[in-house]
Scaffold this motif. Sequence first.
Motif, PDB file in Angstrom:
ATOM      1  N   ASP A 138      22.252  -6.357  40.085  1.00  0.00           N
ATOM      2  CA  ASP A 138      21.720  -6.849  41.391  1.00  0.00           C
ATOM      3  C   ASP A 138      21.390  -5.668  42.131  1.00  0.00           C
ATOM      4  OD1 ASP A 138      21.457  -8.258  43.492  1.00  0.00           O
ATOM      5  OD2 ASP A 138      23.686  -8.637  43.849  1.00  0.00           O
ATOM      6  N   GLU A 186      28.770 -11.053  40.855  1.00  0.00           N
ATOM      7  CA  GLU A 186      27.400 -11.120  41.215  1.00  0.00           C
ATOM      8  C   GLU A 186      26.617 -12.092  40.071  1.00  0.00           C
ATOM      9  OE1 GLU A 186      26.225 -10.572  44.222  1.00  0.00           O
ATOM     10  OE2 GLU A 186      27.466  -8.880  45.096  1.00  0.00           O
ATOM     11  N   HIS A 248      28.569 -14.461  50.529  1.00  0.00           N
ATOM     12  CA  HIS A 248      28.636 -13.128  51.302  1.00  0.00           C
ATOM     13  C   HIS A 248      29.125 -12.803  52.513  1.00  0.00           C
ATOM     14  CE1 HIS A 248      26.797 -11.396  47.687  1.00  0.00           C
ATOM     15  NE2 HIS A 248      26.807 -10.265  48.035  1.00  0.00           N
ATOM     16  N   HIS A 265      33.366  -4.720  46.494  1.00  0.00           N
ATOM     17  CA  HIS A 265      32.455  -5.777  46.935  1.00  0.00           C
ATOM     18  C   HIS A 265      32.595  -7.161  46.182  1.00  0.00           C
ATOM     19  CE1 HIS A 265      28.722  -7.323  48.817  1.00  0.00           C
ATOM     20  NE2 HIS A 265      28.236  -7.555  47.749  1.00  0.00           N
ATOM     21  N   VAL A 269      33.132 -10.939  47.391  1.00  0.00           N
ATOM     22  CA  VAL A 269      32.130 -12.107  47.178  1.00  0.00           C
ATOM     23  C   VAL A 269      32.635 -13.260  46.328  1.00  0.00           C
ATOM     24  CG1 VAL A 269      29.977 -12.648  46.220  1.00  0.00           C
ATOM     25  CG2 VAL A 269      30.430 -10.426  47.399  1.00  0.00           C
TER      26      VAL A 269
HETATM   27 ZN   LIG Z   1      26.705  -8.704  46.873  1.00  0.00          ZN
END
Ligand SMILES: [Zn+2]
Length: 367
Positions: A138, A186, A248, A265, A269
Amino acid sequence: MQTISIDTKHKHYEVYVGSHIYESALSLYTHQLQKADHVVIFVDEVVANLHGEKLQKPLETISGKAVHVFKLPAGESSKAVETFMACHSFLLEIGCTRKSIIFALGGGACGDVVGFVASTFMRGIPFFQCPTTILAHDSAVGGKTAINHPQGKNMIGSFYQPEAVLFDVSTLSTLPQQEILSGMAEVIKHALISDQQWLQELLEFPSFADISSTQYLAFLVKGIQVKAAIVEEDEYEQSVRKYLNLGHTYGHAIEASTGFGKITHGESVAIGLVIALLLSEEKQLLDQGNARKLFEALTKFGYSFDSVLEHGIDELLSYMKRDKKASFGELHFVLLEQIGKPCMNIVSVEDVTLAHEQLRKWIKEVH
Ligand SMILES: [Zn+2]
Ligand SMILES: NC(=O)c1ccc[n+]([C@@H]2O[C@H](COP(=O)([O-])OP(=O)(O)OC[C@H]3O[C@@H](n4cnc5c(N)ncnc54)[C@H](O)[C@@H]3O)[C@@H](O)[C@H]2O)c1
């Protein structure tokens, strides 16, 4: 080796994905690499020991020169302004010019800081992204670069596209479990905003360990294609690129209140994705049951939702209101009209509170 083309207004470049692809992908840039006066690899220090030579050796052969290597602190700590300055100092010390080329070998953190170094060194020099995490399928595509300010993550940065992205998926074999969870969040996000069937296929795996390397490759290529299509339409996040922020707004609030580095992260998410679906159902955009299904699948895969119990909604709201994407104090959320069909929506404090409380109930039930 699979190739995905990215066509933004200012730059056309390729993303090469496959196992052990450095040599064949680099050979397509032989002329450019031989013309360069210096070639530098900036590498995450953990990745340097595991995979550094895989890139360095073919790069030296193809460019016909000794390649300089500079190690960066592992992970998020490399996005400190001190590392950014250290990279510039290194480039100056070895005599780099606008004719030099740099490589980022590592996860999203390494790609972000090195991309920003590339965009600022002598007002911009070419760089190649060589991602080594699932998440970086990503982050390495789309040209967002950044470092952190003590007052906020990604507060200093630029839009700057790479010359190419070389994604050797054989490097993923050494990823720790937590980084697999982070990256797969993601991938699931990309499925949620693009393709109901793909989402279903993903959520049905008993665990991520049951995904074969061929399937991983196919999912990463699919994720990159989703990102590519969006970035091509909206390079500077004026419209559809915002859809990539599904999960997010709440996710960043979880990440910030838990403390950066304590939760990844992607893990934050993942939690934010469930909240986004709960909100979509509350607003009667999405059919009931989707949020619950996602929550159950994520729990099965091993995502922890404990941080939701550890933080009250007021604390989370204080972060959500400071989000870069918030404007005039309103909460702007990406929601889903259907699986595969994202939309922007203004959400009230009451709506978010309701979703937060609902998720807490579910978490307590499974505890
Ligand atoms: Zn992200
Ligand atoms: N630019 C963008 O569009 C964008 C998008 C999403 C995320 N990001 C950024 O990406 C960063 C997160 O990236 P990430 O999840 O890749 O994490 P990361 O770069 O922090 O790496 C995570 C950890 O994995 C280790 N690691 C990396 N590759 C490895 C490998 N192959 N084997 C073993 N260990 C390895 C690293 O040393 C580090 O400790 C965040 O800073 C986030 O802001 C940027």
